[in-house]
Write an enzyme that holds these catalytic residues in place. Structure first.
Site, PDB file in Angstrom:
ATOM      1  N   ARG A  83      70.406  38.589  90.517  1.00  0.00           N
ATOM      2  CA  ARG A  83      69.870  38.879  91.857  1.00  0.00           C
ATOM      3  C   ARG A  83      68.354  38.960  91.814  1.00  0.00           C
ATOM      4  O   ARG A  83      67.781  39.646  90.980  1.00  0.00           O
ATOM      5  CB  ARG A  83      70.449  40.213  92.340  1.00  0.00           C
ATOM      6  CG  ARG A  83      69.743  40.861  93.507  1.00  0.00           C
ATOM      7  CD  ARG A  83      70.317  40.423  94.833  1.00  0.00           C
ATOM      8  NE  ARG A  83      69.558  40.982  95.933  1.00  0.00           N
ATOM      9  CZ  ARG A  83      69.909  42.074  96.610  1.00  0.00           C
ATOM     10  NH1 ARG A  83      71.024  42.704  96.292  1.00  0.00           N
ATOM     11  NH2 ARG A  83      69.175  42.506  97.612  1.00  0.00           N
ATOM     12  N   ARG A  92      71.543  35.806  98.271  1.00  0.00           N
ATOM     13  CA  ARG A  92      71.635  36.523  97.002  1.00  0.00           C
ATOM     14  C   ARG A  92      72.919  36.167  96.252  1.00  0.00           C
ATOM     15  O   ARG A  92      73.949  35.909  96.860  1.00  0.00           O
ATOM     16  CB  ARG A  92      71.531  38.029  97.210  1.00  0.00           C
ATOM     17  CG  ARG A  92      72.630  38.741  97.949  1.00  0.00           C
ATOM     18  CD  ARG A  92      72.476  38.848  99.457  1.00  0.00           C
ATOM     19  NE  ARG A  92      71.184  39.128 100.010  1.00  0.00           N
ATOM     20  CZ  ARG A  92      70.709  40.365 100.236  1.00  0.00           C
ATOM     21  NH1 ARG A  92      71.436  41.403  99.943  1.00  0.00           N
ATOM     22  NH2 ARG A  92      69.537  40.519 100.776  1.00  0.00           N
ATOM     23  N   ASP A  95      75.275  41.196  96.132  1.00  0.00           N
ATOM     24  CA  ASP A  95      74.738  42.393  96.795  1.00  0.00           C
ATOM     25  C   ASP A  95      75.827  43.460  96.708  1.00  0.00           C
ATOM     26  O   ASP A  95      76.977  43.183  97.032  1.00  0.00           O
ATOM     27  CB  ASP A  95      74.433  42.059  98.258  1.00  0.00           C
ATOM     28  CG  ASP A  95      73.782  43.218  98.994  1.00  0.00           C
ATOM     29  OD1 ASP A  95      73.033  43.995  98.364  1.00  0.00           O
ATOM     30  OD2 ASP A  95      74.021  43.356 100.215  1.00  0.00           O
ATOM     31  N   ASP A  97      76.612  47.301  97.951  1.00  0.00           N
ATOM     32  CA  ASP A  97      76.184  48.407  98.817  1.00  0.00           C
ATOM     33  C   ASP A  97      77.193  49.541  98.750  1.00  0.00           C
ATOM     34  O   ASP A  97      78.410  49.301  98.796  1.00  0.00           O
ATOM     35  CB  ASP A  97      76.098  47.943 100.275  1.00  0.00           C
ATOM     36  CG  ASP A  97      74.913  47.036 100.539  1.00  0.00           C
ATOM     37  OD1 ASP A  97      73.880  47.192  99.865  1.00  0.00           O
ATOM     38  OD2 ASP A  97      75.027  46.172 101.425  1.00  0.00           O
TER      39      ASP A  97
HETATM   40  N1  LIG Z   1      74.117  52.875 100.840  1.00  0.00           N
HETATM   41  C1  LIG Z   1      73.270  52.099 100.149  1.00  0.00           C
HETATM   42  N2  LIG Z   1      73.726  51.199  99.241  1.00  0.00           N
HETATM   43  C2  LIG Z   1      72.872  50.407  98.561  1.00  0.00           C
HETATM   44  N3  LIG Z   1      71.522  50.442  98.681  1.00  0.00           N
HETATM   45  C3  LIG Z   1      71.024  51.333  99.566  1.00  0.00           C
HETATM   46  C4  LIG Z   1      71.866  52.196 100.328  1.00  0.00           C
HETATM   47  N4  LIG Z   1      71.078  53.001 101.111  1.00  0.00           N
HETATM   48  C5  LIG Z   1      69.824  52.657 100.865  1.00  0.00           C
HETATM   49  N5  LIG Z   1      69.762  51.657  99.940  1.00  0.00           N
HETATM   50  C6  LIG Z   1      68.495  51.094  99.489  1.00  0.00           C
HETATM   51  O1  LIG Z   1      68.338  49.813 100.029  1.00  0.00           O
HETATM   52  C7  LIG Z   1      67.379  49.161  99.220  1.00  0.00           C
HETATM   53  C8  LIG Z   1      67.385  47.688  99.505  1.00  0.00           C
HETATM   54  O2  LIG Z   1      68.623  47.171  99.080  1.00  0.00           O
HETATM   55  P1  LIG Z   1      68.878  45.632  99.194  1.00  0.00           P
HETATM   56  O3  LIG Z   1      67.750  44.852  98.592  1.00  0.00           O
HETATM   57  O4  LIG Z   1      70.257  45.378  98.634  1.00  0.00           O
HETATM   58  O5  LIG Z   1      68.838  45.445 100.772  1.00  0.00           O
HETATM   59  P2  LIG Z   1      69.460  44.298 101.596  1.00  0.00           P
HETATM   60  O6  LIG Z   1      70.742  43.911 100.925  1.00  0.00           O
HETATM   61  O7  LIG Z   1      68.456  43.207 101.818  1.00  0.00           O
HETATM   62  O8  LIG Z   1      69.807  44.997 102.973  1.00  0.00           O
HETATM   63  P3  LIG Z   1      71.028  45.964 103.281  1.00  0.00           P
HETATM   64  O9  LIG Z   1      70.862  47.198 102.447  1.00  0.00           O
HETATM   65  O10 LIG Z   1      70.892  46.202 104.757  1.00  0.00           O
HETATM   66  O11 LIG Z   1      72.325  45.266 102.949  1.00  0.00           O
HETATM   67  C9  LIG Z   1      67.786  49.533  97.821  1.00  0.00           C
HETATM   68  O12 LIG Z   1      66.698  49.502  96.942  1.00  0.00           O
HETATM   69  C10 LIG Z   1      68.343  50.953  97.987  1.00  0.00           C
HETATM   70  O13 LIG Z   1      67.405  51.924  97.555  1.00  0.00           O
HETATM   71  N1  LIG Z   2      77.803  37.690 106.480  1.00  0.00           N
HETATM   72  C1  LIG Z   2      76.940  38.436 105.805  1.00  0.00           C
HETATM   73  N2  LIG Z   2      75.664  38.518 106.198  1.00  0.00           N
HETATM   74  C2  LIG Z   2      74.784  39.296 105.500  1.00  0.00           C
HETATM   75  C3  LIG Z   2      75.193  39.992 104.352  1.00  0.00           C
HETATM   76  C4  LIG Z   2      76.546  39.880 103.941  1.00  0.00           C
HETATM   77  O1  LIG Z   2      76.977  40.469 102.911  1.00  0.00           O
HETATM   78  N3  LIG Z   2      77.396  39.099 104.690  1.00  0.00           N
HETATM   79  N4  LIG Z   2      74.307  40.777 103.680  1.00  0.00           N
HETATM   80  C5  LIG Z   2      73.073  40.896 104.104  1.00  0.00           C
HETATM   81  C6  LIG Z   2      72.140  41.800 103.404  1.00  0.00           C
HETATM   82  O2  LIG Z   2      72.758  42.810 102.772  1.00  0.00           O
HETATM   83  C7  LIG Z   2      72.535  40.150 105.244  1.00  0.00           C
HETATM   84  N5  LIG Z   2      73.511  39.380 105.913  1.00  0.00           N
END
Ligand SMILES: Nc1ncnc2c1ncn2[C@@H]1O[C@H](COP(=O)(O)OP(=O)(O)OP(=O)(O)O)[C@@H](O)[C@H]1O
Ligand SMILES: Nc1nc2c(c(=O)[nH]1)N=C(CO)CN2
Length: 174
Positions: A83, A92, A95, A97
């Site tokens: 990543r 990516r 990912d 979360d």
């Molecule tokens: N519940 C969570 N799970 C994972 N990361 C989180 C969460 N809450 C906050 N973060 C923060 O989000 C930051 C950015 O994560 P990441 O780069 O995966 O964002 P993104 O995938 O672009 O957007 P999103 O988090 O909306 O999916 C991480 O460095 C982390 O500190």
């Molecule tokens: N369909 C879909 N769209 C996204 C996704 C994902 O997992 N699925 N994750 C994102 C950033 O976390 C932004 N957009």
């Protein structure tokens, strides 16, 4: 003390299915974490900037770590799987979360649980609803099933892809 945690997985670069399987394998190898259940795989239109379609899923973990410690480990797994953090909401390989932490709300600068976007994301709620439709969102006060019912349509379809392609399963034939 261990808790049930729901982690969302997404991939839209390269061999998406292999990336999800590799992430699941890595999760199963974490000390103090047991993988309890996996949702189906869902093929979804990208939310955010134009980019390839995603493969999404959710897994339920039994986790004896703190939320902050699990986040660090998830980020290491993302790094190990190639990543690169280039664009917010951009493409990516993987990912990971933290969507829900049973019985806990986290509001740290670097970690918010439930995930702040969860209630807007059909690509996360559809697989989560397979595992825990009656799970209550502790901030919004509605169940996963109810959140899904309120959401505008988004292009999210159960995929033909599977965690373990049939070819790799042991055969029953003698
Ligand atoms: N519940 C969570 N799970 C994972 N990361 C989180 C969460 N809450 C906050 N973060 C923060 O989000 C930051 C950015 O994560 P990441 O780069 O995966 O964002 P993104 O995938 O672009 O957007 P999103 O988090 O909306 O999916 C991480 O460095 C982390 O500190
Ligand atoms: N369909 C879909 N769209 C996204 C996704 C994902 O997992 N699925 N994750 C994102 C950033 O976390 C932004 N957009």
């Amino acid at each position: 003390m261990s808790t049930i945690v729901y982690v969302g997985l997404g991939s839209n670069e390269g061999d998406r299915e292999s990336h999800l399987v590799a992430a699941l394998t890595a999760l199963s190898r974490i000390d103090a974490v047991a993988v309890l259940r996996c949702s189906s795989l869902f093929d979804s239109a990208p939310v955010g900037p134009p980019q390839p379609r995603y493969l999404n899923a959710v897994v339920a973990l039994d986790c004896a770590l703190s939320p902050q410690r699990l986040l660090v480990i998830l980020q290491q797994i993302e790094k190990d799987l190639g990543r690169r953090r280039e664009q917010h909401w951009g493409p990516r390989t993987i990912d990971l979360d933290i969507l829900f932490w049973e019985g806990q709300v986290v509001a740290d600068p670097h970690l918010q649980v439930p995930h702040l976007e969860l209630h807007k994301r059909r690509f996360a709620l559809e697989p989560l609803a397979e595992l825990a439709p009656d799970l209550l969102h502790p901030v919004l006060g509605t169940t996963v099933k109810e959140l899904l019912g309120k959401l505008a349509p988004q292009d999210v379809r159960r995929s033909e892809a599977t965690w373990w392609p049939e070819a790799s399963l042991p055969s029953n034939e003698t």
